[in-house]
Design a protein around this motif. Structure first.
Motif: not given
Length: 357
Positions: A313-324
């Protein structure tokens, strides 16, 4: 009503120490139930009340950490002036070279040679991915296919989970003479090309940033790093000592400073012809959300590449793109330029690579 400090130590005992460190589980439960010691902790700034910091400080001072709760409680309360001074002076700067095992596939895929810049470098032990040996073991039944998201051995950041991949194929890279061998259980289509058997990524420059950099040549600093390794994790202690030997042969350039103010300066110093690679693990969680976004904005502007290895959850831009979603609590999300590629065990013990699409 429970205090924040009581909740902190009970959560640590249950979510992190249980099943990984009976010693720290007992101590954390003891602190949670002891009003006097909690009151002493409440006299410290909130960020300095961490269980790892308290236990590490007592160990650093030679206190009885493995002799049970009564001995620990009596010693810590009696010597609180020394314990609290150490906690105020020091930080939880766990410097786990094992994380290089999760970074290696990305580093190998970038244009060579590399100029590495680590944010939150501690003593800089993760700046030597080209000096370690690697042993990757597939999850039983996986063999390199799409992972199931289990994230082997990653229930807690202190575990290494070596046994979870036993009996499956092994890929090994790096010099056999290296004093450090990093074991990592993998699942999914991890890119581990055969070329790694011939040559690890070429690093021509290495530097780091830290609010309180530790000197691998300073015995007191290295004693502090050893104090942060949990009592039962003897394999991690051996790995730390081997990594310190590697770094002492060529100490890294470490700069004291705030990451947002210093990263631009270090990227600008990278030698011509080398690909600048800024990376970090378990660092940005200590920043306020607006500071994280400031750092992300800076990284989007800088040349080279950005590898982040942080809690999901630390980097929102990464979290939004997680495939699962992560199937196991405590995993990190590994990303290249904000594109997530894998879930990782926080100390490099597991690597669960995402499939294409």
């Amino acid at each position: 009503m429970r205090s924040d400090t009581e909740e902190l130590y009970r959560a640590f005992a249950e979510r992190e120490a249980r099943g990984n460190s009976p010693v720290y589980q007992e101590l954390a439960e003891g602190v949670a139930g002891d009003g006097k010691l909690r009151a002493l902790l409440d006299g410290l700034p909130t960020a300095k009340r961490q269980p790892n910091l308290l236990f590490g400080a007592v160990r650093h001072l030679g206190g009885p950490v493995t002799e049970g709760w009564p001995a620990f409680r009596g010693w810590a309360a009696e010597r609180w002036a020394e314990v609290s001074a150490t906690m105020l002076e020091r930080r939880t700067q766990t410097n786990e070279a094992g994380r290089c095992a999760t970074l290696l596939p990305l580093l190998a895929a970038l244009p060579q040679p590399l100029a590495l810049i680590e944010v939150g470098a501690s003593a800089g032990l993760c700046l030597y991915p080209d000096r370690y040996r690697y042993r990757y073991r597939y999850l039983a039944g996986d063999g390199g296919g799409q992972g199931d998201g289990a994230g082997a051995g990653a229930r807690d950041e202190q575990g290494d989970g070596h046994e979870r991949g036993s009996g499956a194929p092994v890929a090994e890279f790096g010099a056999a003479a290296s004093p450090v061998t990093l074991d990592c259980v993998v699942s999914g289509p991890v890119p581990l090309p055969d070329s790694l058997r011939e040559r690890l990524p070429e690093v021509v420059w290495r530097a780091g940033i830290d609010l309180n950099p530790l000197d691998v040549r300073a015995e007191e600093d290295m004693r502090w790093l050893e104090s942060l390794v949990w009592p039962e994790q003897t394999h991690r202690l051996d790995r730390l000592r081997g990594a310190v030997r590697v770094a002492r042969a060529e100490p890294p350039l470490l700069v004291r400073g705030d990451l947002n103010a210093t990263v631009r300066e270090l990227v600008a110093q990278a030698p011509a012809g080398a690909t600048p690679v800024v990376f970090h693990s378990a660092v940005l969680a200590y920043l306020r959300p607006e500071e994280r976004e400031e750092f992300a904005a800076t990284m989007r502007e800088l040349p080279g590449h950005w590898i982040s290895n942080e809690a999901v959850s630390v980097l929102p831009a990464v979290a939004r793109r997680l495939p699962r979603p992560a199937a196991v609590a405590g995993l990190f999300a590994l990303a290249l330029d904000e594109r997530p590629v894998a879930f990782t065990g926080p100390h490099g013990q597991s690597l669960d690579w995402f499939g294409e699409g």
